[in-house]
Scaffold this motif. Structure first.
Motif, mmCIF file in Angstrom:
data_model
loop_
_atom_site.group_PDB
_atom_site.id
_atom_site.type_symbol
_atom_site.label_atom_id
_atom_site.label_comp_id
_atom_site.label_asym_id
_atom_site.label_seq_id
_atom_site.Cartn_x
_atom_site.Cartn_y
_atom_site.Cartn_z
ATOM 1 N N LYS A 57 0.840 -1.206 0.000
ATOM 2 C CA LYS A 57 0.000 0.000 0.000
ATOM 3 C C LYS A 57 0.873 1.253 0.000
ATOM 4 N N THR A 58 1.931 1.227 0.803
ATOM 5 C CA THR A 58 2.850 2.370 0.838
ATOM 6 C C THR A 58 3.527 2.580 -0.505
ATOM 7 N N ALA A 59 3.930 1.490 -1.125
ATOM 8 C CA ALA A 59 4.573 1.585 -2.443
ATOM 9 C C ALA A 59 3.625 2.182 -3.467
ATOM 10 N N GLU A 60 2.344 1.812 -3.409
ATOM 11 C CA GLU A 60 1.373 2.369 -4.342
ATOM 12 C C GLU A 60 1.231 3.874 -4.151
ATOM 13 N N HIS A 61 1.196 4.326 -2.899
ATOM 14 C CA HIS A 61 1.114 5.766 -2.639
ATOM 15 C C HIS A 61 2.364 6.490 -3.147
ATOM 16 N N LEU A 62 3.521 5.859 -2.993
ATOM 17 C CA LEU A 62 4.764 6.471 -3.472
ATOM 18 C C LEU A 62 4.760 6.582 -5.001
ATOM 19 N N PHE A 63 4.279 5.553 -5.654
ATOM 20 C CA PHE A 63 4.199 5.599 -7.113
ATOM 21 C C PHE A 63 3.246 6.701 -7.560
ATOM 22 N N LEU A 64 2.099 6.811 -6.895
ATOM 23 C CA LEU A 64 1.145 7.846 -7.258
ATOM 24 C C LEU A 64 1.743 9.235 -7.049
ATOM 25 N N THR A 65 2.492 9.399 -5.952
ATOM 26 C CA THR A 65 3.151 10.686 -5.695
ATOM 27 C C THR A 65 4.178 10.998 -6.770
ATOM 28 N N ALA A 66 4.959 9.989 -7.157
ATOM 29 C CA ALA A 66 5.980 10.194 -8.185
ATOM 30 C C ALA A 66 5.353 10.564 -9.522
ATOM 31 N N PHE A 67 4.273 9.883 -9.895
ATOM 32 C CA PHE A 67 3.621 10.197 -11.164
ATOM 33 C C PHE A 67 2.956 11.570 -11.120
ATOM 34 N N THR A 68 2.486 11.976 -9.941
ATOM 35 C CA THR A 68 1.910 13.313 -9.800
ATOM 36 C C THR A 68 2.971 14.385 -9.992
ATOM 37 N N VAL A 69 4.142 14.165 -9.386
ATOM 38 C CA VAL A 69 5.250 15.115 -9.565
ATOM 39 C C VAL A 69 5.660 15.178 -11.031
ATOM 40 N N GLU A 70 5.660 14.015 -11.681
ATOM 41 C CA GLU A 70 6.041 13.982 -13.101
ATOM 42 C C GLU A 70 5.092 14.820 -13.946
ATOM 43 N N ILE A 71 3.771 14.636 -13.761
ATOM 44 C CA ILE A 71 2.820 15.359 -14.601
ATOM 45 C C ILE A 71 2.839 16.858 -14.277
ATOM 46 N N LEU A 72 3.145 17.199 -13.015
ATOM 47 C CA LEU A 72 3.267 18.615 -12.665
ATOM 48 C C LEU A 72 4.474 19.244 -13.349
ATOM 49 N N LEU A 73 5.574 18.494 -13.411
ATOM 50 C CA LEU A 73 6.755 19.003 -14.113
ATOM 51 C C LEU A 73 6.474 19.171 -15.601
ATOM 52 N N ARG A 74 5.746 18.209 -16.174
ATOM 53 C CA ARG A 74 5.409 18.319 -17.596
ATOM 54 C C ARG A 74 4.500 19.532 -17.844
ATOM 55 N N ALA A 75 3.561 19.770 -16.929
ATOM 56 C CA ALA A 75 2.687 20.934 -17.079
ATOM 57 C C ALA A 75 3.462 22.233 -16.880
ATOM 58 N N ALA A 76 4.410 22.214 -15.944
ATOM 59 C CA ALA A 76 5.210 23.417 -15.701
ATOM 60 C C ALA A 76 6.082 23.760 -16.902
ATOM 61 N N ALA A 77 6.465 22.761 -17.694
ATOM 62 C CA ALA A 77 7.266 23.022 -18.886
ATOM 63 C C ALA A 77 6.491 23.830 -19.922
ATOM 64 N N TYR A 78 5.163 23.881 -19.765
ATOM 65 C CA TYR A 78 4.317 24.665 -20.671
ATOM 66 C C TYR A 78 3.745 25.888 -19.953
ATOM 67 N N ALA A 79 4.425 26.348 -18.907
ATOM 68 C CA ALA A 79 3.901 27.476 -18.128
ATOM 69 C C ALA A 79 3.774 28.737 -18.966
ATOM 70 N N ASP A 80 4.664 28.906 -19.960
ATOM 71 C CA ASP A 80 4.605 30.105 -20.792
ATOM 72 C C ASP A 80 3.634 29.965 -21.956
ATOM 73 N N ARG A 81 3.115 28.767 -22.198
ATOM 74 C CA ARG A 81 2.132 28.515 -23.264
ATOM 75 C C ARG A 81 1.250 27.351 -22.844
ATOM 76 N N PRO A 82 0.371 27.542 -21.863
ATOM 77 C CA PRO A 82 -0.418 26.448 -21.285
ATOM 78 C C PRO A 82 -1.267 25.692 -22.298
ATOM 79 N N GLY A 83 -1.756 26.382 -23.319
ATOM 80 C CA GLY A 83 -2.617 25.720 -24.288
ATOM 81 C C GLY A 83 -1.918 24.607 -25.046
ATOM 82 N N ASP A 84 -0.602 24.730 -25.245
ATOM 83 C CA ASP A 84 0.140 23.712 -25.992
ATOM 84 C C ASP A 84 0.219 22.391 -25.242
#
Length: 287
Positions: A57-84
């Motif tokens: 269960k702990t490992a699943e939460h860690l994976f979810l946290t890691a994937f959340t950080v990943e998608i946030l970083l990907r979204a932040a890479a488009y901070a200057d052009r969010p629509g893209d």
């Protein structure tokens, strides 16, 4: 204030883009996807779940946290052009997989949660170009596949009705109804049991060889080759699309012509104001 906000967005986007585009980031995310797949597979064993319930269960939460950080970083890479960000289907898919895992209906339903975790495994295609080409080709082949299914269904219906008319009384087990005849012919498309079917048909009439030969010709050869053609054409289109995407070089962001003209006008106005101040100071000094 707006200039500072724009500069901040540009800095965040540039920093996040350096991280997301790095080879190390791709390797780490791919390892996370593989680890998530291994964890999901381990949970299919009742003994492992019973003995290691809390760590899993702990490992699943860690994976979810890691994937959340990943998608946030990907979204932040488009901070200057969010629509893209939403123009890339993979970004939308990744965001949906991660976001749905936080929804109450998913957290409370074990089956939905497992399906969402399973969808994370599909994200491995993002880091494997050849697999990505195949997945894109499958999507592009769907319209052609629908046409193939319609033609195949029409062929099965016609031959099933003919088989029912001529063979229902002699072989009711295989041609006693439209459904049985269609099932028998569907299996014959794979050429499985064709020899037995032909021998049984020859005991009824010598002309059944024409029936089976024509069906095998249209069903096994013509239809299968048609499907192969659709898939190959879709693979070629997907490969060209992937090649074009990889050859694209993002152009540096520059100020638009209107903004540049406005900036030049402001600079000219500032120079005129400074000239006026200097002229006024010169007159005062003469007095």
């Amino acid at each position: 204030m707006s200039d500072r906000t724009g500069q901040l967005r540009g800095a965040v986007a540039a920093g996040s883009r350096r991280i997301v585009d790095s080879a190390a980031f791709g390797v780490v995310v791919f390892c996370l996807i593989v680890g998530n797949a291994a964890l999901l597979g381990a949970e299919t064993y009742a003994g492992a779940v019973h003995d290691w319930h809390a760590p899993l269960k702990t490992a699943e939460h860690l994976f979810l946290t890691a994937f959340t950080v990943e998608i946030l970083l990907r979204a932040a890479a488009y901070a200057d052009r969010p629509g893209d960000f939403f123009r890339d289907p993979w970004n939308v898919f990744d965001l949906a997989v991660v976001a749905l895992a936080f929804m109450p209906f998913a957290r409370e339903n074990a089956t939905v949660l497992r399906l969402l975790r399973l969808a994370r495994v599909v994200r491995a295609a993002r880091f494997l170009p050849q697999l990505r080409i195949v997945i894109v080709a499958v999507g592009k082949s769907l319209p052609g596949t629908v046409s193939f299914v319609l033609v195949g269904a029409l062929l099965l219906y016609v031959y099933a009705m003919v088989g029912w008319v001529f063979f229902s009384s002699a072989d009711p087990e295989h041609y006693g109804s439209l459904g049985r005849a269609a099932l028998t012919l569907f299996l014959l498309i794979t050429l499985d049991g064709l020899g037995d079917a032909v021998r049984a048909g020859l005991e009824i009439s010598r002309w059944t060889i024409v029936y089976f030969a024509s069906f095998v010709l249209f069903g096994s050869f013509l239809l299968v080759n048609l499907l192969i053609g659709v898939v190959i054409n879709s693979l070629q289109e997907a490969r060209e699309l992937e090649t074009g995407r990889s050859d694209e070089v993002p152009a540096p962001r520059t100020a638009s012509a209107g903004a540049e003209a406005e900036l030049r006008e402001q600079l000219a106005a500032a120079r005129r104001a400074l000239d006026g101040i200097e002229a006024g100071l010169a007159r005062n000094s003469r007095l």
